[in-house]
Design a protein around this motif. Structure first.
Motif, PDB file in Angstrom:
ATOM      1  N   ARG A   1     -10.644   8.168  -0.814  1.00 45.16           N
ATOM      2  CA  ARG A   1      -9.788   7.514  -1.805  1.00 45.16           C
ATOM      3  C   ARG A   1     -10.658   6.678  -2.750  1.00 45.16           C
ATOM      4  O   ARG A   1     -11.528   5.934  -2.313  1.00 45.16           O
ATOM      5  CB  ARG A   1      -8.744   6.635  -1.122  1.00 45.16           C
TER       6      ARG A   1
ATOM      7  N   ALA B   1      -0.325   6.604  -4.017  1.00 40.67           N
ATOM      8  CA  ALA B   1      -0.321   7.168  -2.665  1.00 40.67           C
ATOM      9  C   ALA B   1      -1.262   8.357  -2.545  1.00 40.67           C
ATOM     10  O   ALA B   1      -1.959   8.523  -1.551  1.00 40.67           O
ATOM     11  CB  ALA B   1       1.098   7.568  -2.268  1.00 40.67           C
TER      12      ALA B   1
ATOM     13  N   SER C   1       0.812  -1.208   0.000  1.00 43.46           N
ATOM     14  CA  SER C   1       0.000   0.000   0.000  1.00 43.46           C
ATOM     15  C   SER C   1       0.849   1.263   0.000  1.00 43.46           C
ATOM     16  O   SER C   1       1.343   1.696   1.038  1.00 43.46           O
ATOM     17  CB  SER C   1      -0.927   0.011   1.225  1.00 43.46           C
ATOM     18  N   PRO C   2       0.992   1.861  -1.184  1.00 35.67           N
ATOM     19  CA  PRO C   2       1.719   3.147  -1.240  1.00 35.67           C
ATOM     20  C   PRO C   2       1.066   4.191  -0.332  1.00 35.67           C
ATOM     21  O   PRO C   2       1.762   5.019   0.257  1.00 35.67           O
ATOM     22  CB  PRO C   2       1.603   3.538  -2.721  1.00 35.67           C
ATOM     23  N   ALA C   3      -0.252   4.111  -0.187  1.00 36.54           N
ATOM     24  CA  ALA C   3      -0.949   5.081   0.668  1.00 36.54           C
ATOM     25  C   ALA C   3      -0.496   4.943   2.116  1.00 36.54           C
ATOM     26  O   ALA C   3      -0.241   5.923   2.808  1.00 36.54           O
ATOM     27  CB  ALA C   3      -2.460   4.866   0.578  1.00 36.54           C
ATOM     28  N   LEU C   4      -0.392   3.712   2.564  1.00 33.19           N
ATOM     29  CA  LEU C   4      -0.003   3.452   3.938  1.00 33.19           C
ATOM     30  C   LEU C   4       1.419   3.970   4.190  1.00 33.19           C
ATOM     31  O   LEU C   4       1.702   4.541   5.257  1.00 33.19           O
ATOM     32  CB  LEU C   4      -0.075   1.947   4.198  1.00 33.19           C
TER      33      LEU C   4
ATOM     34  N   TRP D   1      -2.628   0.534  13.411  1.00 32.46           N
ATOM     35  CA  TRP D   1      -1.427   0.471  12.576  1.00 32.46           C
ATOM     36  C   TRP D   1      -0.706  -0.882  12.708  1.00 32.46           C
ATOM     37  O   TRP D   1      -0.295  -1.458  11.687  1.00 32.46           O
ATOM     38  CB  TRP D   1      -0.501   1.643  12.953  1.00 32.46           C
TER      39      TRP D   1
ATOM     40  N   SER E   1      -5.436  -3.814  -1.143  1.00 31.14           N
ATOM     41  CA  SER E   1      -4.491  -2.802  -0.672  1.00 31.14           C
ATOM     42  C   SER E   1      -5.223  -1.712   0.106  1.00 31.14           C
ATOM     43  O   SER E   1      -4.816  -1.311   1.210  1.00 31.14           O
ATOM     44  CB  SER E   1      -3.748  -2.213  -1.880  1.00 31.14           C
TER      45      SER E   1
ATOM     46  N   ARG F   1       2.725   6.460   2.749  1.00 33.43           N
ATOM     47  CA  ARG F   1       2.611   7.913   2.859  1.00 33.43           C
ATOM     48  C   ARG F   1       2.054   8.331   4.219  1.00 33.43           C
ATOM     49  O   ARG F   1       2.584   9.248   4.862  1.00 33.43           O
ATOM     50  CB  ARG F   1       1.715   8.466   1.740  1.00 33.43           C
ATOM     51  N   TYR F   2       1.005   7.675   4.689  1.00 30.31           N
ATOM     52  CA  TYR F   2       0.459   8.026   6.010  1.00 30.31           C
ATOM     53  C   TYR F   2       1.531   7.817   7.088  1.00 30.31           C
ATOM     54  O   TYR F   2       1.586   8.573   8.063  1.00 30.31           O
ATOM     55  CB  TYR F   2      -0.778   7.185   6.345  1.00 30.31           C
ATOM     56  N   GLY F   3       2.344   6.795   6.901  1.00 28.43           N
ATOM     57  CA  GLY F   3       3.425   6.566   7.860  1.00 28.43           C
ATOM     58  C   GLY F   3       4.390   7.732   7.887  1.00 28.43           C
ATOM     59  O   GLY F   3       4.776   8.234   8.945  1.00 28.43           O
TER      60      GLY F   3
END
Lengths: 262, 262, 262
Positions: free
Chosen positions: C188, C143, A44-47, C116, C104, A49-51
């Motif tokens: 999203r 992302a 997950s590229p989103a995850l 998380w 994802s 980023r959120y990280g």
């Protein structure tokens, strides 16, 4: 020295002094998990980023010191028996000013508040972390230290409350709650009452156990945790134990805070 | 034979007869976990002491037989999917008079009360324990044995209660609760109704699920569990599932006990 | 090709088209777990039978598509951090018409609703599943995609509700709930609002978090989930998160359904 080495060094040599600069350095790059940023991106590229953005923003907030935040986060993982990132967060805690002795006491405290099996799972991980960092046995609190004096009045109130809740339904629970829990564990000097309260309310919130939360929030505020810190623990809970647990705890915190004199 | 061998032998050859001496032998030395006492000491000398003193004191209490206590403890671990010490406690149960067939039925029962994934995780561990001890397939309850007769009146009450709770909101849940849960699982002869109740209330308490607890406590007392045993399950819950779950269950036990004729 | 190969092939090459035939093919033989049927039998022949009969019966029910059922099941495992069968159920989901991009997004969504650490544990497993199936990075949602437009009225209602619940007790929780949770994650485009609601109510039910359930059920029905589907999620919860969680959720579903206009 290249950047990676510097980052690893800052991770392993971080000191309490650094930890106090709560508004400056965020978590080192890539340190939101044992997993690399590349691994997270592979799912997950989103995850990822959120990280990088939101979790870093979380750790930078001044409402709770980075030292407290790291103790809270390690406690959440132990309380929920989630070991994937536990070694990582024990290291973050040790790098943020939590001493090995304090972590040892937190594990012991959580054996009672989250369960003996949670403590055993934590021991299995902490043992290796301590070895890798060369923690000396002399740094750990002894098994039977001189205990703090008990607060007799608070203890009377507590026992009356237990009697009201249990009656004679579970004499064993009644007895073990008095000793060892309140006549021994809570009086151990290796972790301040304020930090024991911090670990306790964290464990309750992390597992959605709101029934006991109000009483322990009051005790936490009595023990020196501020209202602002308490509210920020809820924020940390949201990220590391999920939004629903934070929203179950939030209204209880609101009530307790509003009903206390300033 | 040296002491260590003797201790291992007593662990692996323990019999139901030994288990009945509930007030004599405590858990064998070092057996509070798969982890050695040295490993626990390497993180928390205090925890090692509580293990030796208080957990031993717990297992020595006569209010619940060691056989029941071991079934309760294994059930807690399965219900919470905590596998670190599961092999250890399956062995303790088998050494304390719980038969392989009864453990098999407990895993099956918990597939319904804690979830299919909990049962799968338990199977992965129990499989190896059974193999190591040479448990023969013939010792396991068959897939489709002759069932106990159903209690028609209790079943009418139960169905009326389900209808009140669900209405037509979830016909699937309604249907599967009748069959297989109450028309099949509960009637399997490999575990007594009293033990099924013991496993059920343990699972509910271990996961803080107090909403269904009162009904199952009543059923447990109907099935032959005593009030004293019920209260002592709460004590075992405190150590193995944490104090907050014990204190959520305790008041419910108090209410149910007080509202029953003697 | 022998039967075993055919079964493995159907497991790994299953397509969305197949998944649509919700009333025809059940789960392939042996696929109730990563564990083989023989392993399950070695501990509990009964459990193996329930797997073959009742779990298959469950997946064959037309009230929820097999695609939705597989998304729900994977979400339950992630929400409860149960990884023993997670690889298996991620594969079932991918074989049942859930795209890698949707999985994802489900992991990302659950990072917020379950925590998380749950997402990190899921990433560790999903990464290998994606690699084994040759999922290309281009199949994953980016992302920072263009977000859906926010529903301003629903957002006003939500913020008012948060203010009522929290007051000024936790400004951090308030802030992060707005952004990223509702101003980013929920908008999203990689997972429909209906599927986000499906994952959200699944996570709440799977962890017994009924306090937030009614609000999210209303949102789920607004987002296009039908009443019948909602009730059937409860059935899936019973098997994969245990009967007590289903019976805590059921009455809430009943109330929400009965209070909505048709």
């Amino acid at each position: 020295m290249n950047l990676l080495s510097a980052s690893l060094l800052s991770l392993s040599l971080g000191t309490a002094a650094m930890a106090q600069e709560t508004t400056s350095a965020a978590l080192p790059s890539g340190s939101v998990s044992t997993l690399s940023s590349a691994d997270i991106q592979a799912v997950s590229p989103a995850l990822a980023r959120y990280g990088k953005e939101d979790i870093r923003r979380l750790w930078d907030r001044p409402q709770l010191s980075r030292r407290d935040r790291s103790l809270v986060t390690a406690s959440i993982l132990i309380a929920r028996s989630q070991t994937t990132d536990l070694a990582h967060h024990l290291n973050v805690a040790l790098d943020s000013g939590v001493s090995p002795g304090e972590l040892s006491e937190a594990v012991t405290h959580l054996a009672f508040y989250a369960g003996w099996p949670n403590a055993m799972a934590a021991v299995a991980v902490a043992k290796d972390v301590f070895t890798a960092r060369g923690v000396d046995p002399s740094e750990l609190p002894e098994a039977s230290p001189e205990l703090r004096a008990i607060d007799e009045e608070a203890e009377r109130t507590r026992r009356a409350s237990v009697e009201r809740l249990l009656g004679t339904a579970s004499p064993g629970l009644d007895q073990f709650t008095t000793d060892p829990l309140f006549a021994d564990v809570w009086l151990r000097p290796g972790l301040t009452p304020r930090d024991r309260s911090l670990v306790t309310i964290t464990s309750l919130m992390a597992n959605g156990q709101v029934a006991q939360l109000a009483g322990h929030l009051d005790r936490a505020l009595d023990n020196g945790l501020t209202k602002e810190e308490t509210g920020e623990v809820v924020t940390q809970i949201a990220f590391y134990a999920g939004w629903p647990n934070a929203f179950s705890a939030g209204p209880v915190v609101k009530d307790v805070i509003e009903n206390r004199p300033n």
